[in-house]
Enzyme design. Structure first.
Site, PDB file in Angstrom:
ATOM      1  N   GLY A 265      -7.687 -21.936 -14.679  1.00  0.00           N
ATOM      2  CA  GLY A 265      -7.274 -20.435 -14.202  1.00  0.00           C
ATOM      3  C   GLY A 265      -6.448 -19.939 -15.421  1.00  0.00           C
ATOM      4  O   GLY A 265      -6.126 -20.564 -16.450  1.00  0.00           O
TER       5      GLY A 265
ATOM      6  N   THR B  23       3.257 -14.077  -5.480  1.00  0.00           N
ATOM      7  CA  THR B  23       2.841 -12.933  -5.815  1.00  0.00           C
ATOM      8  C   THR B  23       3.752 -11.778  -5.316  1.00  0.00           C
ATOM      9  O   THR B  23       4.426 -12.063  -4.219  1.00  0.00           O
ATOM     10  CB  THR B  23       1.187 -12.790  -5.224  1.00  0.00           C
ATOM     11  OG1 THR B  23       0.853 -11.435  -5.407  1.00  0.00           O
ATOM     12  CG2 THR B  23       1.311 -13.034  -3.785  1.00  0.00           C
ATOM     13  N   ASP B  24       3.575 -10.754  -5.994  1.00  0.00           N
ATOM     14  CA  ASP B  24       4.251  -9.418  -5.572  1.00  0.00           C
ATOM     15  C   ASP B  24       3.649  -9.019  -4.255  1.00  0.00           C
ATOM     16  O   ASP B  24       4.221  -8.131  -3.646  1.00  0.00           O
ATOM     17  CB  ASP B  24       4.123  -8.508  -6.724  1.00  0.00           C
ATOM     18  CG  ASP B  24       2.670  -8.097  -7.110  1.00  0.00           C
ATOM     19  OD1 ASP B  24       1.865  -8.775  -7.195  1.00  0.00           O
ATOM     20  OD2 ASP B  24       2.431  -6.988  -7.552  1.00  0.00           O
TER      21      ASP B  24
ATOM     22  N   LYS C  21      -0.276 -16.277   0.966  1.00  0.00           N
ATOM     23  CA  LYS C  21       0.694 -16.589   0.025  1.00  0.00           C
ATOM     24  C   LYS C  21       1.908 -16.696   0.559  1.00  0.00           C
ATOM     25  O   LYS C  21       3.127 -17.635   0.229  1.00  0.00           O
ATOM     26  CB  LYS C  21       0.598 -15.581  -1.119  1.00  0.00           C
ATOM     27  CG  LYS C  21      -0.577 -15.747  -2.119  1.00  0.00           C
ATOM     28  CD  LYS C  21      -0.628 -16.973  -2.752  1.00  0.00           C
ATOM     29  CE  LYS C  21       0.065 -17.364  -3.884  1.00  0.00           C
ATOM     30  NZ  LYS C  21      -0.109 -18.517  -4.618  1.00  0.00           N
TER      31      LYS C  21
ATOM     32  N   TYR D  91      -4.604 -12.005   1.754  1.00  0.00           N
ATOM     33  CA  TYR D  91      -4.130 -12.501   0.367  1.00  0.00           C
ATOM     34  C   TYR D  91      -2.547 -12.581   0.421  1.00  0.00           C
ATOM     35  O   TYR D  91      -2.020 -13.764   0.378  1.00  0.00           O
ATOM     36  CB  TYR D  91      -4.580 -11.844  -0.750  1.00  0.00           C
ATOM     37  CG  TYR D  91      -3.922 -12.541  -2.154  1.00  0.00           C
ATOM     38  CD1 TYR D  91      -4.074 -13.762  -2.716  1.00  0.00           C
ATOM     39  CD2 TYR D  91      -2.946 -11.524  -2.956  1.00  0.00           C
ATOM     40  CE1 TYR D  91      -3.634 -14.435  -3.803  1.00  0.00           C
ATOM     41  CE2 TYR D  91      -2.389 -12.037  -3.891  1.00  0.00           C
ATOM     42  CZ  TYR D  91      -2.604 -13.327  -4.347  1.00  0.00           C
ATOM     43  OH  TYR D  91      -2.083 -13.786  -5.376  1.00  0.00           O
TER      44      TYR D  91
ATOM     45  N   TYR E 125      -6.222 -19.202  -4.021  1.00  0.00           N
ATOM     46  CA  TYR E 125      -7.319 -18.087  -3.706  1.00  0.00           C
ATOM     47  C   TYR E 125      -7.117 -16.535  -4.087  1.00  0.00           C
ATOM     48  O   TYR E 125      -6.071 -16.225  -3.326  1.00  0.00           O
ATOM     49  CB  TYR E 125      -7.938 -18.250  -2.166  1.00  0.00           C
ATOM     50  CG  TYR E 125      -8.916 -17.359  -1.694  1.00  0.00           C
ATOM     51  CD1 TYR E 125     -10.229 -17.949  -1.304  1.00  0.00           C
ATOM     52  CD2 TYR E 125      -8.749 -15.880  -1.630  1.00  0.00           C
ATOM     53  CE1 TYR E 125     -11.346 -17.119  -0.891  1.00  0.00           C
ATOM     54  CE2 TYR E 125     -10.002 -15.211  -1.330  1.00  0.00           C
ATOM     55  CZ  TYR E 125     -11.017 -15.671  -0.987  1.00  0.00           C
ATOM     56  OH  TYR E 125     -12.195 -14.996  -0.561  1.00  0.00           O
ATOM     57  N   THR E 126      -7.412 -16.003  -5.284  1.00  0.00           N
ATOM     58  CA  THR E 126      -6.971 -14.880  -5.729  1.00  0.00           C
ATOM     59  C   THR E 126      -7.695 -13.468  -5.490  1.00  0.00           C
ATOM     60  O   THR E 126      -7.637 -12.381  -5.941  1.00  0.00           O
ATOM     61  CB  THR E 126      -6.464 -14.942  -7.125  1.00  0.00           C
ATOM     62  OG1 THR E 126      -7.497 -15.380  -7.915  1.00  0.00           O
ATOM     63  CG2 THR E 126      -5.356 -16.121  -7.310  1.00  0.00           C
TER      64      THR E 126
ATOM     65  N   TRP F 138       0.301  -8.749 -11.176  1.00  0.00           N
ATOM     66  CA  TRP F 138      -0.828  -8.108 -12.234  1.00  0.00           C
ATOM     67  C   TRP F 138      -1.152  -9.216 -13.290  1.00  0.00           C
ATOM     68  O   TRP F 138      -1.165  -8.858 -14.793  1.00  0.00           O
ATOM     69  CB  TRP F 138      -0.171  -6.928 -12.701  1.00  0.00           C
ATOM     70  CG  TRP F 138      -0.176  -5.761 -11.680  1.00  0.00           C
ATOM     71  CD1 TRP F 138       0.305  -6.071 -10.154  1.00  0.00           C
ATOM     72  CD2 TRP F 138       0.134  -4.397 -12.052  1.00  0.00           C
ATOM     73  NE1 TRP F 138       0.428  -4.697  -9.685  1.00  0.00           N
ATOM     74  CE2 TRP F 138       0.505  -3.791 -10.616  1.00  0.00           C
ATOM     75  CE3 TRP F 138      -0.181  -3.620 -13.033  1.00  0.00           C
ATOM     76  CZ2 TRP F 138       0.624  -2.393 -10.551  1.00  0.00           C
ATOM     77  CZ3 TRP F 138       0.148  -2.181 -12.911  1.00  0.00           C
ATOM     78  CH2 TRP F 138       0.424  -1.795 -11.588  1.00  0.00           C
TER      79      TRP F 138
END
Length: 284
Positions: free
Chosen positions: A15, A106-107, A134, A130, A66-67, A155
């Protein structure tokens, strides 16, 4: 007296962050193992303990996730298996075997209602599958391996991979006009900068567990980001700012998710480059 070289296992080895870590860790004194989704299929949670046991890592850097944010709305079970249940297995492995864990989050654990940069203890309320999966992954880490480090970022982009920068570079060259959302605010993060911050943490004198925020400095909208990319390549494509309401997606996104980076800078003396400086380097 001989010191054992630390063994570091990195999930998500192919990744954006995984690849950046391969570069950053190349000259460092660590035994590193980079596993991609074929070598460590996270949705097969039953085999994770055994797979990790084959490497006997001292430290696990968990970048795999998983994004596919919109796709997750239709695949909630798969997103949960990878982002939550697999992360729980990794945390339990670390607890059982005394390994350290550094995980990327993540944000999107936030609801976007803030108007000032978000500190690590700001209330979480994810708007999409998502973000929910997370956040469950974060909670599993804190339950089973409370000595872990969690880094929330936003981002993320890199030279390779499916990301906003590469998509815009293609569209700006192919089209006469593109429309880009102008009312979602945050900060881009170059994967190479995040990888450098992770290496700084690994080399720090002490391991300070907890949640940290890391993104490049400055704040932009997706529209501002697109305009900056266009300026770097001198494209003539028109970019039209539009509100989120005009660009409906399966998953809701937070309108504001600018992260406050003061804790990671203070704790680990991490340098955080300005977003535009990193963008210029990448496009060069």
């Amino acid at each position: 007296m001989s010191f054992k070289t630390p063994r570091i296992l990195i999930t998500g080895g192919s990744g954006q962050v995984g690849r950046a870590l391969q570069k950053q860790l190349a000259g460092e004194n660590f035994d590193t193992f980079f596993l991609d989704s074929k070598q460590l299929p996270l949705e097969q949670t039953m085999i994770i303990h055994d797979m990790l046991g084959m490497y006997e890592p001292d430290i696990i850097i968990h970048t795999a996730a998983y994004t596919a944010v919109d796709k997750a709305e239709n695949e909630p079970d798969r997103a949960d298996a990878i982002n939550h249940l697999a992360t729980e297995e990794i945390a339990q492995y670390c607890r059982l075997h005394g390994a350290k864990l550094l995980a990327i989050s993540t944000d999107y654990v936030f609801d976007g209602q803030s108007s000032e940069p978000l500190a690590e203890d700001a209330p979480t309320r994810p708007l999409n599958v998502y973000g929910q999966t997370k956040l469950k992954g974060e909670q599993a880490i804190q339950k089973w391996a409370p000595e872990s480090i969690i880094i929330r970022t936003s981002w993320v982009y890199a030279e390779q991979g499916h990301n906003f920068v590469n998509t815009m570079l293609r569209l700006l060259r192919e089209r006469e006009e593109v429309s880009v959302v102008s009312d979602q605010i945050g900060s881009p993060t170059y994967a190479g900068d995040l990888a450098q911050a992770i290496v700084d943490i690994l080399k720090a004198d002490t391991w300070q567990p907890g949640i940290y925020h890391y993104a490049n400095e400055g704040q932009v909208s997706w529209y501002d980001f697109a305009v900056a990319i266009r300026e770097q390549i001198g494209a003539s494509c028109r970019i039209t700012p539009i509100p989120t309401a005009q660009y409906p997606t399966p998953a809701k996104r937070p309108a504001y998710s600018l992260l406050d980076k003061s804790k990671i800078k203070r704790t680990f003396n991490v340098e955080v480059p300005f977003w535009l400086d990193s963008l210029k380097l990448v496009i060069k």
